[in-house]
Design an enzyme around this catalytic site. Structure first.
Site, PDB file in Angstrom:
ATOM      1  N   ASP A 116       0.860  -1.339   0.100  1.00 49.16           N
ATOM      2  CA  ASP A 116      -0.133  -0.264  -0.087  1.00 49.16           C
ATOM      3  C   ASP A 116       0.933   1.188  -0.016  1.00 49.16           C
ATOM      4  O   ASP A 116       1.959   1.358   0.674  1.00 49.16           O
ATOM      5  CB  ASP A 116      -0.786   0.175   1.254  1.00 49.16           C
ATOM      6  CG  ASP A 116      -2.175   0.927   1.184  1.00 49.16           C
ATOM      7  OD1 ASP A 116      -1.824   2.161   1.255  1.00 49.16           O
ATOM      8  OD2 ASP A 116      -3.250   0.618   1.222  1.00 49.16           O
TER       9      ASP A 116
ATOM     10  N   ASN B 251     -13.149  -3.455   2.447  1.00 50.04           N
ATOM     11  CA  ASN B 251     -14.305  -2.438   2.593  1.00 50.04           C
ATOM     12  C   ASN B 251     -15.084  -2.226   1.731  1.00 50.04           C
ATOM     13  O   ASN B 251     -14.696  -2.698   0.351  1.00 50.04           O
ATOM     14  CB  ASN B 251     -13.154  -1.106   2.680  1.00 50.04           C
ATOM     15  CG  ASN B 251     -12.185  -0.936   3.980  1.00 50.04           C
ATOM     16  OD1 ASN B 251     -12.553  -1.279   4.894  1.00 50.04           O
ATOM     17  ND2 ASN B 251     -11.110  -0.487   3.680  1.00 50.04           N
TER      18      ASN B 251
ATOM     19  N   GLY C 282     -15.436   2.729   4.191  1.00 50.39           N
ATOM     20  CA  GLY C 282     -14.192   3.014   4.115  1.00 50.39           C
ATOM     21  C   GLY C 282     -13.375   2.521   2.805  1.00 50.39           C
ATOM     22  O   GLY C 282     -12.148   2.974   2.611  1.00 50.39           O
TER      23      GLY C 282
ATOM     24  N   HIS D  71     -10.583  -4.754  -3.299  1.00 50.47           N
ATOM     25  CA  HIS D  71      -9.283  -5.385  -2.593  1.00 50.47           C
ATOM     26  C   HIS D  71      -9.439  -5.613  -1.233  1.00 50.47           C
ATOM     27  O   HIS D  71     -10.092  -5.276  -0.499  1.00 50.47           O
ATOM     28  CB  HIS D  71      -8.317  -4.291  -2.994  1.00 50.47           C
ATOM     29  CG  HIS D  71      -8.793  -2.779  -2.424  1.00 50.47           C
ATOM     30  ND1 HIS D  71      -9.631  -2.144  -2.844  1.00 50.47           N
ATOM     31  CD2 HIS D  71      -8.379  -2.122  -1.124  1.00 50.47           C
ATOM     32  CE1 HIS D  71     -10.046  -0.845  -1.969  1.00 50.47           C
ATOM     33  NE2 HIS D  71      -8.974  -1.051  -1.445  1.00 50.47           N
ATOM     34  N   LEU D  72      -8.327  -6.626  -1.027  1.00 49.73           N
ATOM     35  CA  LEU D  72      -8.426  -7.129   0.483  1.00 49.73           C
ATOM     36  C   LEU D  72      -7.041  -6.403   1.083  1.00 49.73           C
ATOM     37  O   LEU D  72      -5.972  -6.730   0.431  1.00 49.73           O
ATOM     38  CB  LEU D  72      -8.310  -8.543   0.584  1.00 49.73           C
ATOM     39  CG  LEU D  72      -8.058  -9.335   1.676  1.00 49.73           C
ATOM     40  CD1 LEU D  72      -9.152  -9.259   2.657  1.00 49.73           C
ATOM     41  CD2 LEU D  72      -7.829 -11.012   1.465  1.00 49.73           C
ATOM     42  N   HIS D  73      -7.172  -5.826   2.018  1.00 50.79           N
ATOM     43  CA  HIS D  73      -6.077  -5.378   3.004  1.00 50.79           C
ATOM     44  C   HIS D  73      -5.550  -6.405   3.679  1.00 50.79           C
ATOM     45  O   HIS D  73      -6.036  -7.237   4.437  1.00 50.79           O
ATOM     46  CB  HIS D  73      -6.506  -4.137   3.670  1.00 50.79           C
ATOM     47  CG  HIS D  73      -6.761  -2.969   3.111  1.00 50.79           C
ATOM     48  ND1 HIS D  73      -6.083  -1.960   2.872  1.00 50.79           N
ATOM     49  CD2 HIS D  73      -8.136  -2.675   2.644  1.00 50.79           C
ATOM     50  CE1 HIS D  73      -6.769  -0.918   2.225  1.00 50.79           C
ATOM     51  NE2 HIS D  73      -8.101  -1.593   1.981  1.00 50.79           N
TER      52      HIS D  73
END
Length: 113
Positions: free
Chosen positions: A29, A86, A92, A99-101
């Site tokens: 990120d 999110n 958020g 997408h996956l954080h």
């Protein structure tokens, strides 16, 4: 689509890749919220979780498995990590591409925010 993640996937914008296969791209990120903050992005443009179809079930499972493997690779699987999807503005989501954080490398407090 012309979103920032689509441009990254097409190689039009630089990124620090941590994983790539035919369906998934993972990268660090640009604005990390933890020492380890990676994004796991499907190459197929899907705007939000609300836009998933039954045919995307395997893809989302692969995203989660990729997060698990990346946590191992980053040596955070034993100490712990968080994964977050999110959805939409109030959830958020800032970029309208699923997408996956993957976050870790420090204690992550609850509630998140």
């Amino acid at each position: 689509m012309d979103c920032i993640f689509c441009k990254i996937i097409k190689g039009e914008l630089p990124t620090e890749k941590v994983y790539e296969d035919e369906n998934i791209l993972a990268f660090n990120d640009l604005h990390p919220r933890a020492p380890i903050h990676q994004l796991i992005v499907p190459k197929k443009h899907i705007a939000t979780l609300n836009d998933l179809t039954e045919e995307d079930t395997e893809l989302v499972g692969t995203m989660v498995q990729t997060a698990r493997h990346l946590a191992d690779k980053a040596a955070i699987s034993k100490s712990g990590y968080r994964t977050v999807f999110n959805c939409n503005k109030d959830g958020g989501q800032e970029i309208m591409h699923l997408h996956l954080h993957l976050l870790g490398g420090r204690a992550l407090h609850w509630p998140p925010g």
